[in-house]
Every structure is written in C-alpha cells, then in structure tokens.
Design a protein around this motif. Sequence first.
Motif, short mmCIF file in Angstrom:
data_model
loop_
_atom_site.label_atom_id
_atom_site.label_comp_id
_atom_site.label_asym_id
_atom_site.label_seq_id
_atom_site.Cartn_x
_atom_site.Cartn_y
_atom_site.Cartn_z
N VAL A 21 0.81 -1.22 0.00
CA VAL A 21 0.00 0.00 0.00
C VAL A 21 0.84 1.27 0.00
O VAL A 21 0.52 2.24 -0.69
N SER A 22 1.95 1.29 0.74
CA SER A 22 2.74 2.53 0.80
C SER A 22 3.32 2.85 -0.58
O SER A 22 3.37 4.01 -0.99
N HIS A 23 3.76 1.84 -1.30
CA HIS A 23 4.32 2.06 -2.63
C HIS A 23 3.24 2.60 -3.57
O HIS A 23 3.44 3.57 -4.29
N MET A 26 2.38 6.21 -2.55
CA MET A 26 3.44 7.18 -2.87
C MET A 26 3.45 7.50 -4.36
O MET A 26 3.67 8.65 -4.76
N LEU A 27 3.21 6.47 -5.19
CA LEU A 27 3.14 6.73 -6.63
C LEU A 27 1.89 7.52 -6.98
O LEU A 27 1.94 8.51 -7.70
N ARG A 28 0.76 7.11 -6.41
CA ARG A 28 -0.51 7.78 -6.74
C ARG A 28 -0.52 9.22 -6.27
O ARG A 28 -1.08 10.09 -6.92
N ALA A 29 0.08 9.50 -5.12
CA ALA A 29 0.09 10.86 -4.58
C ALA A 29 1.16 11.74 -5.23
O ALA A 29 1.32 12.90 -4.86
N GLY A 30 1.90 11.19 -6.18
CA GLY A 30 2.92 12.00 -6.85
C GLY A 30 4.08 12.34 -5.93
O GLY A 30 4.65 13.42 -6.01
N MET A 31 4.45 11.41 -5.04
CA MET A 31 5.57 11.68 -4.13
C MET A 31 6.90 11.23 -4.70
O MET A 31 7.94 11.81 -4.40
N ILE A 32 6.87 10.13 -5.46
CA ILE A 32 8.11 9.58 -6.02
C ILE A 32 7.85 9.08 -7.44
O ILE A 32 6.71 8.83 -7.82
N ARG A 33 8.92 8.95 -8.20
CA ARG A 33 8.86 8.26 -9.48
C ARG A 33 10.09 7.36 -9.57
O ARG A 33 11.18 7.76 -9.16
N GLN A 34 9.90 6.17 -10.13
CA GLN A 34 11.04 5.26 -10.27
C GLN A 34 11.95 5.74 -11.40
O GLN A 34 11.47 6.09 -12.48
N ALA A 35 13.26 5.77 -11.11
CA ALA A 35 14.22 6.14 -12.16
C ALA A 35 14.76 4.87 -12.80
O ALA A 35 14.87 4.77 -14.02
N SER A 36 15.14 3.88 -11.99
CA SER A 36 15.39 2.52 -12.47
C SER A 36 15.17 1.62 -11.26
O SER A 36 14.87 2.12 -10.18
N ALA A 37 15.33 0.30 -11.45
CA ALA A 37 14.95 -0.62 -10.37
C ALA A 37 15.55 -0.20 -9.03
O ALA A 37 16.76 -0.06 -8.89
N GLY A 38 14.69 0.04 -8.04
CA GLY A 38 15.16 0.36 -6.70
C GLY A 38 15.78 1.74 -6.55
O GLY A 38 16.42 2.04 -5.54
N ILE A 39 15.60 2.59 -7.56
CA ILE A 39 16.17 3.95 -7.52
C ILE A 39 15.05 4.94 -7.86
O ILE A 39 14.39 4.79 -8.90
N TYR A 40 14.85 5.91 -6.98
CA TYR A 40 13.70 6.80 -7.11
C TYR A 40 14.08 8.27 -7.11
O TYR A 40 15.02 8.68 -6.44
N SER A 41 13.28 9.05 -7.87
CA SER A 41 13.34 10.50 -7.74
C SER A 41 12.27 10.89 -6.73
O SER A 41 11.19 10.30 -6.70
N VAL A 149 10.31 2.54 -1.83
CA VAL A 149 11.45 3.05 -1.05
C VAL A 149 11.77 2.18 0.16
O VAL A 149 12.76 2.42 0.85
N MET A 150 10.96 1.17 0.41
CA MET A 150 11.18 0.33 1.59
C MET A 150 12.42 -0.55 1.42
O MET A 150 13.16 -0.79 2.36
N ARG A 151 12.58 -1.12 0.25
CA ARG A 151 13.82 -1.84 -0.03
C ARG A 151 14.34 -1.35 -1.36
O ARG A 151 14.07 -1.93 -2.41
N GLY A 152 15.03 -0.23 -1.31
CA GLY A 152 15.57 0.35 -2.53
C GLY A 152 17.00 -0.12 -2.74
O GLY A 152 17.55 -0.85 -1.92
N ARG A 153 17.58 0.31 -3.85
CA ARG A 153 19.02 0.08 -4.02
C ARG A 153 19.74 1.35 -3.57
O ARG A 153 20.70 1.31 -2.83
N GLU A 154 19.22 2.51 -3.98
CA GLU A 154 19.74 3.76 -3.44
C GLU A 154 18.78 4.21 -2.35
O GLU A 154 17.57 4.27 -2.58
N PHE A 155 19.27 4.51 -1.16
CA PHE A 155 18.38 4.92 -0.08
C PHE A 155 19.10 5.86 0.88
O PHE A 155 20.34 5.86 0.96
#
Length: 439
Positions: A21-23, A26-41, A149-155
């Motif tokens: 649900v958090s993922h 966060m996407l629906r609310a426009g909080m983050i966007r995935q840049a590549s696997a496990g890496i977010y803007s 963002v719970m288990r990202g590669r960049e965090f």
Amino acid sequence: MRLSAYFMPTLKETPAEAQIVSHRLMLRAGMIRQASAGIYSWLPLGFRVLKRIEQIVREEQDRAGAQELLMPTIQSADLWRQSGRYDAYGPEMLRITDRHEREMLYGPTNEELITEIFKASVKSYRDLPRMLYHIQWKFRDEVRPRFGVMRGREFLMKDNYSFDLDYDGAKRAYNKMFVSYLRTFARMGLKAIPMEAETGPIGGNLSHEFIILADTGESEVFCHRDLVEFDVLATEIDYDADLAPLVDRWTSLYARTDDKHDKAAFEREVPADMRVHRRGIEVGHIFYFGTKYSDPLGALVTTPNGDQVAVHMGSYGIGVSRLVGAVIEASHDDNGIVWPEPVAPFEVGLINLKTADGACSKACEGAYGALREAGVEVLYDDRDVRAGEKFADMDLIGLPWQLVIGPRGLDKGVVELKRRRDGAREEISLESALARLTG
Ligand code: 5CA
C-alpha cells in the motif's frame, strides 16, 4: 503553496507494479517516481516528507550528544581491503573504476571511512567519547529491490558511529542511541519495538533492530505485548544520566526477530495471552562491534596509564527514506495516506469549492493569507476542477486538516473543517476555523 502551480502529478489508476500500500500511495500521490529498479526521484510532495523525517532524526541525534558531519558517497576500495570487507561484502556493493583505473565504490555504509577520519586526529582517551553521524545516500545492489522506497538500491540513511575507550563507555553510547531511537520513532507517530537481531555484514555480537509492526513487513517478529504499550515520550530523558535502567526495562521482555527467535524461550517467558507474533518493518538497527574496524585500521588511543588500545566502536543506522514508506504502512485508510502531524508535507489543505465564485475565492484567498501569515504550511487547492476530484486528491495526500470553503456554506456564515485522521467534520465560522488551525 497553490495547487494550481504545484508539481504534484497524482495518478488515478493504481500502478500495477506496486505490491504494497505505501508504494501504491506514494506513486498515486505523486511523491516519487522510479528512475530505475530500486532507484527513485523524490518529487516535491515526497521530498517535503523526507526532509521532515530527516529533521526529526537530526534533532534527536543532536539531543543525544552526537555531532553531524558529511562523508562522501564514493569511497576508495583500499580502506575496505584493510578491514577485509571489500571481498566479504559481495555483489551487494557497487564497484566503480575511475579514469586512472583506481577502484572505488558507492558506499553501502561507512564504518571504514569514519574510522579513518577518527584515527587521523584522535590519539588520546582525553578526546573520548565521540559520536559522529551523517545523513547520506547509500547504495546496496539488493538482489530483489521491492516495495518502493522500503527496499531500494539507493536509499537515505542516518548512520552514527561511536568511539569509546572500553566496553563500558561503548555500552553507554549504545544506550544513548537505544533511547534516542525510541524517541525519534515516537515523535513520528510510530511505535517502534527494539528486538534482538542478527548483525549481518556490519558485525559484532550486540545489536537491536527497531521494528514497527505492520502486516507488509519483511521480518517475522515475536515479542511481549507490554512492549507495544510503553510510551517513551512520557518520560523526560537526561542523556548524561545512567540510561541502563530504562534500556533494561525494554530489553528484559522477550522481543526477537525470526533469525534470533527461540520458540521454547518465548513460550516460557511470555504468557500465552501476552504473545505477539506479527510481521514488522525494520526502521533502525544499532550495533556494538568493539574493535572490529579499529583493530585492522589501527585506530588506537592512549589510555590514562599510557597504554595504546584500539578504540571501541558501535554504529547506529536509521532508514530515513524507508521511514517515509513505513509511516504510510502504519497510517493510511481506503482513501489514502493519513499523515501524523509531525511528518505531514503540509498541515492544512484548503479547498476552494467554486473558484468561479468571487465571494468564495475572496474568502479562500483571505484564509490562505491568514494561515501563511501565522506560519501554517498550507496547500491551497485553487484549481478549476470538480469538487469531487478535490476531495479525493486531498484525502489521497492525507494532510491532517482540510478547510473546505464553498458558496453555500458562506451564505450561512460557515466553512467546513475536517480532520483527516477520523474524518470528523465541523461546520463553524471561518474565524473559528482559522483560530483553531493557527492556535
Ligand atoms: N552501518 C550500520 C548502521 S549505521 C548499517 O548499515 N546498518 S543497516 O544495514 O542495518 O542499515 C541501517 C538501516 O538502513 C536499516 O535499519 C534500514 O532501516 C535501512 N536500510 C537498509 N537497507 C535498506 C534498503 N535496501 N532500502 C531502504 N532502507 C534500507
């Protein structure tokens, strides 16, 4: 902030790739966007929450006597060879070669680098104890990055390192962090329970994970129900006092993650009706590892009688970016996020039900000005869209208060004040609403 001018790209559809649900939120609310696997803007709304969480972490680190610095993300492989972790860390470490063929890496953690910094300038027991921390991006090439963002590669992690002359000193530092973590998570509206845990690649033999209970958590946890009830913010903490009794109060009750779980001990120590067996999210992890890094890296200090000893160390991590997802896992409903006030991106969402109506817009502009003047962070929905869409978006982004102003209410001399947490609504005068929100 006016929503008409704010970059908050909300999504109507539920993104298919998001499993928890958090993922999704966060996407629906426009909080983050995935840049590549496990890496977010981090988009503006998400970034605001990240910064608020970071600030609470910082204040509680400072309160406990730690000092902030900033180490780089890119480190030299040489240091990691000295500690023996260059090979031991395995494929999770992102290795980089620069133009001079020098081996570098993107730091997954900083024990080696901080030990090197410490060693270059501290030579005597007189300069101890010290606690140094930073809040910096890490990279771990996780096999299965997932859950946003719970288990990202960049965090983003807060990592603190303590330096002491001996075990007793190091245990005092450990206790300070233990208590400061309880306060940190409680201030975010979270109930985090310290649990005995494995130390993994960081090492050492004393460690606690701080876990918040949530069905979507990656860890299976077992603990005594009383731990869920303790309220740490009710106690005034003096970090110069002996914190051992407080830490003992928490650690004397059974609380373990699955890799340390002992079924027989659990059943022996915890009465059946007090057993909690749930899933949980690890939001922090503290370690005491003695001289594991100071020995090989030669971080020595002289003792009062002139001997040279390797300094005793611990490290203390908090998953700052993970916490954004963890707070949402702990606080949401069918309509969206329900931010606890201390981490909310804005305090109030102001909804103008009819932007084409002069009197309504005038009242909204007045309220917007008054709230801002009083230092209240307000997001003003001045868009020319249907009321239903405004309500849905405001619930989705979960600001603690909604102030709804429309022509019909204004004719009766009232506006609506809605509390997001329980949906409680009140029709009151605009003046009373403003007094409430600015009081
Ligand atoms: N050097 C020590 C403590 S400073 C350390 O690295 N500890 S850790 O590995 O347990 O990480 C600290 C915290 O970072 C974890 O408790 C968790 O909240 C967060 N974390 C770890 N891996 C990830 C990841 N892949 N994505 C998001 N957060 C993570």
